[in-house]
Design a protein around this motif. Structure first.
Motif, mmCIF file in Angstrom:
data_model
loop_
_atom_site.group_PDB
_atom_site.id
_atom_site.type_symbol
_atom_site.label_atom_id
_atom_site.label_comp_id
_atom_site.label_asym_id
_atom_site.label_seq_id
_atom_site.Cartn_x
_atom_site.Cartn_y
_atom_site.Cartn_z
ATOM 1 N N ARG A 115 30.420 -76.919 -17.708
ATOM 2 C CA ARG A 115 31.064 -75.624 -17.951
ATOM 3 C C ARG A 115 32.589 -75.751 -17.921
ATOM 4 N N ARG A 116 33.110 -76.584 -17.009
ATOM 5 C CA ARG A 116 34.569 -76.741 -16.932
ATOM 6 C C ARG A 116 35.114 -77.367 -18.218
ATOM 7 N N ILE A 117 34.391 -78.349 -18.745
ATOM 8 C CA ILE A 117 34.843 -78.984 -19.990
ATOM 9 C C ILE A 117 34.726 -78.004 -21.159
ATOM 10 N N LYS A 118 33.616 -77.294 -21.198
ATOM 11 C CA LYS A 118 33.429 -76.292 -22.257
ATOM 12 C C LYS A 118 34.559 -75.256 -22.213
ATOM 13 N N ASP A 119 34.840 -74.739 -21.036
ATOM 14 C CA ASP A 119 35.875 -73.704 -20.928
ATOM 15 C C ASP A 119 37.259 -74.247 -21.278
ATOM 16 N N ARG A 130 44.009 -81.061 -21.222
ATOM 17 C CA ARG A 130 43.098 -79.954 -20.880
ATOM 18 C C ARG A 130 41.886 -80.473 -20.113
ATOM 19 N N ILE A 131 41.372 -81.631 -20.527
ATOM 20 C CA ILE A 131 40.220 -82.195 -19.810
ATOM 21 C C ILE A 131 40.640 -82.662 -18.423
ATOM 22 N N LYS A 132 41.779 -83.317 -18.350
ATOM 23 C CA LYS A 132 42.285 -83.768 -17.048
ATOM 24 C C LYS A 132 42.452 -82.570 -16.092
ATOM 25 N N ASP A 133 43.077 -81.524 -16.565
ATOM 26 C CA ASP A 133 43.322 -80.356 -15.704
ATOM 27 C C ASP A 133 42.017 -79.673 -15.294
ATOM 28 N N ALA A 134 41.032 -79.697 -16.199
ATOM 29 C CA ALA A 134 39.753 -79.054 -15.880
ATOM 30 C C ALA A 134 39.015 -79.821 -14.786
ATOM 31 N N LEU A 135 39.146 -81.152 -14.800
ATOM 32 C CA LEU A 135 38.380 -81.972 -13.862
ATOM 33 C C LEU A 135 39.169 -82.321 -12.606
ATOM 34 N N ASP A 136 40.486 -82.255 -12.687
ATOM 35 C CA ASP A 136 41.319 -82.633 -11.538
ATOM 36 C C ASP A 136 42.488 -81.658 -11.445
ATOM 37 N N PRO A 137 42.165 -80.392 -11.108
ATOM 38 C CA PRO A 137 43.188 -79.337 -11.196
ATOM 39 C C PRO A 137 44.407 -79.578 -10.296
ATOM 40 N N HIS A 138 44.221 -80.279 -9.179
ATOM 41 C CA HIS A 138 45.377 -80.551 -8.309
ATOM 42 C C HIS A 138 46.116 -81.832 -8.722
ATOM 43 N N GLY A 139 45.581 -82.532 -9.712
ATOM 44 C CA GLY A 139 46.259 -83.737 -10.196
ATOM 45 C C GLY A 139 46.362 -84.849 -9.166
ATOM 46 N N ILE A 140 45.321 -84.994 -8.336
ATOM 47 C CA ILE A 140 45.415 -86.024 -7.283
ATOM 48 C C ILE A 140 44.850 -87.377 -7.709
ATOM 49 N N LEU A 141 44.078 -87.420 -8.814
ATOM 50 C CA LEU A 141 43.414 -88.678 -9.180
ATOM 51 C C LEU A 141 44.303 -89.548 -10.058
ATOM 52 N N ASN A 142 44.714 -90.670 -9.499
ATOM 53 C CA ASN A 142 45.530 -91.660 -10.214
ATOM 54 C C ASN A 142 46.682 -91.020 -10.998
ATOM 55 N N GLY A 187 27.146 -85.754 -29.551
ATOM 56 C CA GLY A 187 26.138 -85.131 -28.696
ATOM 57 C C GLY A 187 26.548 -83.780 -28.138
ATOM 58 N N SER A 188 27.689 -83.242 -28.553
ATOM 59 C CA SER A 188 28.144 -81.968 -27.980
ATOM 60 C C SER A 188 27.594 -80.761 -28.751
ATOM 61 N N GLU A 189 26.777 -81.011 -29.763
ATOM 62 C CA GLU A 189 26.018 -79.966 -30.455
ATOM 63 C C GLU A 189 26.869 -78.785 -30.927
ATOM 64 N N GLY A 190 28.060 -79.094 -31.395
ATOM 65 C CA GLY A 190 28.902 -78.043 -31.949
ATOM 66 C C GLY A 190 29.481 -77.084 -30.931
ATOM 67 N N THR A 191 29.414 -77.434 -29.653
ATOM 68 C CA THR A 191 29.939 -76.527 -28.623
ATOM 69 C C THR A 191 31.393 -76.815 -28.273
ATOM 70 N N LEU A 192 31.926 -77.956 -28.734
ATOM 71 C CA LEU A 192 33.314 -78.312 -28.394
ATOM 72 C C LEU A 192 34.221 -78.383 -29.616
ATOM 73 N N GLY A 193 33.645 -78.514 -30.790
ATOM 74 C CA GLY A 193 34.447 -78.649 -32.000
ATOM 75 C C GLY A 193 33.515 -78.888 -33.179
ATOM 76 N N VAL A 194 34.089 -78.911 -34.366
ATOM 77 C CA VAL A 194 33.301 -79.148 -35.577
ATOM 78 C C VAL A 194 33.752 -80.476 -36.190
ATOM 79 N N ILE A 195 32.834 -81.422 -36.266
ATOM 80 C CA ILE A 195 33.142 -82.754 -36.798
ATOM 81 C C ILE A 195 33.285 -82.655 -38.310
ATOM 82 N N THR A 196 34.431 -83.123 -38.832
ATOM 83 C CA THR A 196 34.665 -83.042 -40.275
ATOM 84 C C THR A 196 34.715 -84.416 -40.928
#
Lengths: 452, 452
Positions: B434-438, A435-447, B194-203
């Motif tokens: 925002r892309r990572i959050k989404d 999900r992070i890869k797709d969010a940052l490199d949607p066309h999948g061109i990086l490595n 450092g994601s302040e609970g915006t990406l997940g809850v650390i357990t």
């Protein structure tokens, strides 16, 4: 092809297309046999060059393989057919700020060059991969590289305070900066460290530095059994924090002794090289504690020196183990890590894997942090042996995972280890990664093909 | 409402809906006046409880505000109307592994409790927010908290080797582990710190520990001018790595002295409390160097002690500065950081902002790493003064950004500082965030309104 468009956007000579030159950029030190042939190599001289190349690749959906010095051991810089190899080797500036104890460096500088430049100001950049004379600082950040000092001083990510990075579409962003503390927004700097060129191309790093390392005391100890050696390792790390704690097995000891003739104990099952950089007489004090631990567990020989040059000679001998063992045949170089209490299980397990697969496997290790480098010796002309070596390569990673460890402590996943990554991380973490890869490199061109 | 469904999925008593109880979970120490009223508070007792809550919230698209001890100063745990406050205060186990020098802790333990539990094994967890007796280790990880020791020992992220975290849809993942070196896959552990609970809850957290800190030598120095004090700070950090280097201005000195009567120099413009934890006599040696630096720049008083209790008393006085200054009025508590050479510009700039806005601003600082806490004093009953205080609050962040600094060194962005985050990071880094959050929280249910 639109390559003339790329050439027009970059400085003269930045784009290589000559087939002989392309050949030398197809592989890194992993010598991936499945390496493709790139369309072109771009040797960027600036962030603008990197951004222009990525904008071009983005427009035309062309794969880009970022490359530092090409010393990677996991195939993270293996070229792909029809792609661009984007080399940062020509980006080589550094500026050191002794007040904030930071350096701003471009990615193409070698680790050793960074160390030397900051040493001129009385400062120290700790991370020290064995390849420090030939690996680039950009590659170090991309793989979160380690080394010998990590047992006390941590790994690359612990020294990266900020960076400039070019994203997949050519956008240039600055993350972090020369501040030890910064809680503003997500920890994006740390995300890019270790991302192996799959999320962006690092064009500048802000590195945290330490005052010059004090002179080190050095202990060298030989053991008749592997269990005595691992007992000494746990005894030392339980008693203090050595600045180095390295292990070599019998194969490595003899291979190094064959080359260097420095009087290592050829009959030993294992050898430890341990150092302390505690200030002043405390280095000797810690060395004496390490000597006592080794003697208590029955070391056959223990040697202790306060002479930094002599200590450096033993450290260099340990670093020389890989080329020395390479005299026995081609190597598949492993990089598995386990929690420290499982180190003995790892070393014994590798011996079983060697025996079962009828190959020689020499184990050297950054023992103090549980990171081992089993070196699998084989003859590429012997297809059956090579297949057994590859089987052992996989079995060692399976063992590391079973022991609660990692398939790579400091080299990265690249292409060579990606088949094992899902076994270590599990499907949910792989999905999160995707999900992070797709969010940052949607066309999948990086490595593409690296890590994922 | 479907709340009965949530109640049915959780242990008896885990879900609070009584309006008096809800009231006490609406705000953290930032006392955000715009705090909403939650639908319910879930006091999780296990990872399963957290996962069940997030699955429920995901199904019904209900906002979830994760909450540790509620001691945050940026409004990162401010409740939202109709949402769930998910408290981890009841998740309080710890296990310490002295061999790998790691601890596995649940998020609800207080920082001080973690310190005490590992100290029983002769170990040390360094990060030490001034609030260490009342802040939770989960909150520390969520904000990448700092403290007084960071000048030498780094911040929370430097001690987090792994975690268990529950994602927005209730999926439980394990990241990293008890390994100092691990290059397998993206650095996801570091992203969640450092994601302040915006990406997940650390357990659960796997923390790196150090051997017990050696006894510290302590230097206390008073200065007639702020410029002499900042000169001493740069002189000390240029000469060595203190284990603590704290600053208080005249307002803070007098406020503390009013309460504690320990003989601080009431006429001083600034006071430094500096410590060294170098081994053995080296602590005294480093303290003597710090004394010499202070005298050279014209300190009016310099005091030096080897007595740990006496040193701790001065450290406690520095920690007591916030409650002491609070006696003068309500506080808006800033947390800006600048590169060390700009520290003088920051302190002088804050004085100008105070004068221009006709409010008292006391500056205390983790001076050695450039992280300052300007305390803006105001009377909430005086609307005009309160407005001027809020203007100053923003102007201080503007100044930090202009000086190449950060709007938050260790408290996090939360809700109180998010309006300034784009000014620091710029539109491209905000878009990346925002892309990572989404990607990780597509329904936007995790701590909405915090950071972004």
């Amino acid at each position: 092809m639109e390559l003339h468009d790329l050439i027009a956007r970059l400085p003269d000579g930045a784009v290589l297309t000559d087939s002989d030159l392309l050949e030398s950029y197809r592989q890194d030190w992993a010598r991936d046999p499945d390496a493709g042939t790139p369309l072109a190599v771009v040797r960027a001289t600036s962030t603008d060059d990197v951004a222009a190349t990525l904008r071009f690749a983005h427009e035309h959906t062309i794969p880009v393989v970022p490359r530092g010095a090409g010393s990677g051991l996991s195939g993270g810089a293996t070229a792909v057919d029809g792609g661009i190899v984007l080399s940062t080797e020509r980006m080589r500036t550094i500026s050191v700020d002794p007040v904030t104890r930071t350096a701003i460096v471009q990615p193409g500088l070698l680790n050793a060059e960074v160390k030397r430049a900051v040493a001129e100001q009385g400062l120290w950049y700790p991370p020290d991969p064995s390849s420090f004379e030939i690996c680039s600082i950009g590659g170090n950040a991309a793989t979160n590289a380690g080394g010998l000092c990590c047992v006390k001083y941590g790994v690359t990510t612990d020294y990266v305070l900020g960076m400039e990075v070019v994203l997949a579409d050519g956008t240039v962003v600055r993350l972090g900066g020369p501040r030890l503390k910064d809680s503003a927004g997500l920890s994006l700097t740390k995300l890019f460290v270790g991302s192996e060129g799959t999320l962006g191309v690092i064009t500048e790093l802000t590195l945290r530095l330490l005052p010059a390392q004090p002179p080190q005391s050095t202990v060298v100890a030989s053991f008749a059994t592997l269990s005595a050696a691992t007992e000494a390792i746990l005894g030392i790390t339980g008693a203090l924090r050595p600045s180095m704690l390295e292990f070599m097995d019998a194969v490595a000891i003899n291979a190094v002794e064959d080359e260097l003739r420095m009087g290592l104990d050829r009959k030993a099952a294992g050898l430890l090289v341990a150092r302390s950089d505690a200030p002043g007489e405390f280095a000797r004090h810690e060395a004496e504690i390490m000597v006592a631990v080794c003697e208590k567990v029955g070391a056959t020989e223990v040697f202790h020196t306060e002479d930094p040059e002599e200590g450096e000679a033993f450290t260099a001998a340990r670093r020389f183990a890989i080329p020395a063992v390479e005299k026995l045949g081609s190597l598949l170089l492993e990089d598995v890590g386990v929690p420290l209490p499982r180190l003995g299980d790892m070393i014994n397990g590798v011996a079983s894997i060697a025996e079962r697969n009828e190959v020689i496997i020499s184990v050297i290790a950054h023992a103090g942090d549980g990171n081992t480098h089993p070196l699998i010796v084989h003859d590429p002309a012997d297809a059956a042996m090579t297949e057994r070596a590859h089987t052992a390569f996989g079995e060692i990673m399976d063992l590391a995972i079973a022991l609660g460890g990692t398939i790579t402590g400091e080299h990265g996943v690249g292409r060579l280890k990606k088949a094992w990554l899902p076994d270590q991380l599990g499907p949910d973490v792989m999905a999160l990664t995707r999900r992070i890869k797709d969010a940052l490199d949607p066309h999948g061109i990086l490595n593409p093909g690296s890590i994922l």
